[in-house]
Design an enzyme around this catalytic site. Sequence first.
Site, short mmCIF file in Angstrom:
data_model
loop_
_atom_site.label_atom_id
_atom_site.label_comp_id
_atom_site.label_asym_id
_atom_site.label_seq_id
_atom_site.Cartn_x
_atom_site.Cartn_y
_atom_site.Cartn_z
N PHE A 130 0.86 -1.18 0.00
CA PHE A 130 0.00 0.00 0.00
C PHE A 130 0.90 1.24 0.00
O PHE A 130 1.85 1.32 0.78
CB PHE A 130 -0.94 0.00 1.21
CG PHE A 130 -1.95 1.10 1.10
CD1 PHE A 130 -3.05 0.96 0.27
CD2 PHE A 130 -1.78 2.29 1.77
CE1 PHE A 130 -3.97 1.99 0.11
CE2 PHE A 130 -2.70 3.34 1.63
CZ PHE A 130 -3.79 3.18 0.80
N ASP A 199 1.08 -4.47 8.88
CA ASP A 199 -0.05 -3.59 8.60
C ASP A 199 -1.28 -4.49 8.45
O ASP A 199 -1.38 -5.29 7.53
CB ASP A 199 0.22 -2.79 7.31
CG ASP A 199 -0.90 -1.79 7.00
OD1 ASP A 199 -2.02 -1.98 7.50
OD2 ASP A 199 -0.64 -0.85 6.24
N TYR A 229 -11.46 2.32 9.75
CA TYR A 229 -12.62 2.64 8.90
C TYR A 229 -13.00 1.55 7.92
O TYR A 229 -13.93 1.71 7.15
CB TYR A 229 -12.42 3.98 8.17
CG TYR A 229 -11.13 4.18 7.41
CD1 TYR A 229 -10.92 3.60 6.16
CD2 TYR A 229 -10.13 5.01 7.92
CE1 TYR A 229 -9.74 3.82 5.47
CE2 TYR A 229 -8.94 5.23 7.23
CZ TYR A 229 -8.75 4.64 5.99
OH TYR A 229 -7.59 4.85 5.31
N LYS A 230 -12.27 0.43 7.93
CA LYS A 230 -12.64 -0.64 6.99
C LYS A 230 -13.53 -1.66 7.71
O LYS A 230 -14.67 -1.39 7.99
CB LYS A 230 -11.37 -1.30 6.44
CG LYS A 230 -10.44 -0.33 5.72
CD LYS A 230 -9.24 -1.06 5.18
CE LYS A 230 -8.14 -0.12 4.71
NZ LYS A 230 -8.51 0.68 3.55
N ARG A 376 -12.13 -4.44 -7.66
CA ARG A 376 -11.97 -5.06 -6.34
C ARG A 376 -13.33 -5.18 -5.66
O ARG A 376 -14.05 -4.19 -5.51
CB ARG A 376 -11.04 -4.16 -5.51
CG ARG A 376 -10.59 -4.74 -4.22
CD ARG A 376 -9.55 -3.85 -3.58
NE ARG A 376 -10.13 -2.61 -3.06
CZ ARG A 376 -9.61 -1.89 -2.06
NH1 ARG A 376 -8.50 -2.27 -1.49
NH2 ARG A 376 -10.18 -0.78 -1.65
C1 LIG Z 1 -2.90 -1.48 3.79
C2 LIG Z 1 -3.24 -0.06 4.11
N1 LIG Z 1 -2.45 0.64 4.92
C3 LIG Z 1 -2.73 1.92 5.22
C4 LIG Z 1 -3.84 2.55 4.71
C5 LIG Z 1 -4.08 4.00 4.99
O1 LIG Z 1 -4.34 4.27 6.29
P1 LIG Z 1 -4.56 5.75 6.83
O2 LIG Z 1 -5.46 6.44 5.86
O3 LIG Z 1 -5.20 5.55 8.16
O4 LIG Z 1 -3.24 6.40 6.93
C6 LIG Z 1 -4.71 1.85 3.89
C7 LIG Z 1 -5.91 2.50 3.34
O5 LIG Z 1 -6.63 2.01 2.52
C8 LIG Z 1 -4.40 0.50 3.57
O6 LIG Z 1 -5.18 -0.20 2.75
#
Ligand SMILES: Cc1ncc(COP(=O)(O)O)c(C=O)c1O
Length: 417
Positions: A130, A199, A229-230, A376
């Site tokens: 990511f 993560d 938030y997911k 997705r």
């Molecule tokens: C794997 C992963 N890490 C980090 C994030 C982003 O997190 P944040 O917006 O809280 O920094 C996301 C967002 O979709 C994600 O999918």
Amino acid sequence: MSMLERARALDAADPLAEYRERFDLPEGVIYLDGNSLGALPKTTPDRLAQVMREEWGRDLIKSWNTADWISLPQRVGGKIAPLIGAQPHEVIVADSVSVNLFKLMSAALAMQARKDGARRKVILSEPGNFPTDLYMIQGLEKQGLATQRLAERDAIIDALDDDVALLLLTHVHYKTGAKYDMAALTKAAHDAGALVLWDLSHTGGAMPVALNECVAGEEGADFAVGCGYKYLNGGPGAPAYAFVAERHHEALEQPLSGWMGHAQPFAFDDDYQPAPGVDRLLCGTAPILSVAALEEGVDLVAEIGVDRLWEKSQALSEFFRECLSDAGVTLDLVSPEEADQRGSQLSFRHENAYALCQALIARDVIGDFRAPDILRLGFAPAYLRFEDMAETAQALAEVLENGEWQRDEFSERAAVT
Ligand SMILES: Cc1ncc(COP(=O)(O)O)c(C=O)c1O
């Protein structure tokens, strides 16, 4: 029996079916994007109204004590802990995933430097992780604190040499849904003298994970971060969580040494003294409304249970694949074939994935697009029905067959995809 009839029979026998009613889902919408923004738990608006009207409006600043706002980040972190195989005092809610990555990567580098005089500076990750995970490494690199090294998934273990301070991986890949073997990689990193930061953004709340116990008889993960938030349904921009294994609590030095992570914030000392344990990961004042909303989502996930969610998730995605094949849809699956090797999603490669996704959204089937060519579909098991799987496959078949996706309006890119 048609797939729709089979779906209805599966829904009738589904022990989680009743939980759909606990979410405020718009009539007629099939929501396949809970891996991006979880749906709204029905209790959240009332909770927020109560926090606003009573705790904030009526009780004003007293609520830091009377409503215990001050320990909300710890309380909600403690509720997330069992969902990810951690102890309650090892998890705290704070900031965003990105900011927590920065704090923990920096803390890991500092820990390694104390051991070996800053010889190990490499943070190892994978290309295509990511973006924020990589960008945050690059930020540390610009400050001269880290060196980024990227290795493809099957070459990661070989890339773990004496220079690697930290292995940073996303457990379930955001784009493909491919899942890492947490035990094997944690062990390999430790054997090579590296620390591990997972993560869990696409893991937490969708499937069980055992941060502490992942390697039988040995130390588990060192650090983890995850998204509110997911699958935890905390609402748009919900705060994230961070995990630090108890054995690292004393040595943990994080760079964002704000007053809320001080041992005694209300002593107003000039000098920073870190709070014990994960409390020191706090930086500024917690966003109370957002943490309260997150608590509603977490409570609901905890009530359903991650084991049951994971079981249903696998059944949903496998059934969806059957529906696709029954409807004659052949799409290029980029997620692993085996349900237990992937997260709660299926991703398909298609050169017109964006338009395809928009055409589905126009039919109230909401998935998302990940550049350059991925459609997705996320299967948040708390509120999706098997019937939704049959209907989505049917919608996809029709959209592909009648060329609906080729309409001009479906190619116009919005700011957020
Ligand atoms: C794997 C992963 N890490 C980090 C994030 C982003 O997190 P944040 O917006 O809280 O920094 C996301 C967002 O979709 C994600 O999918």
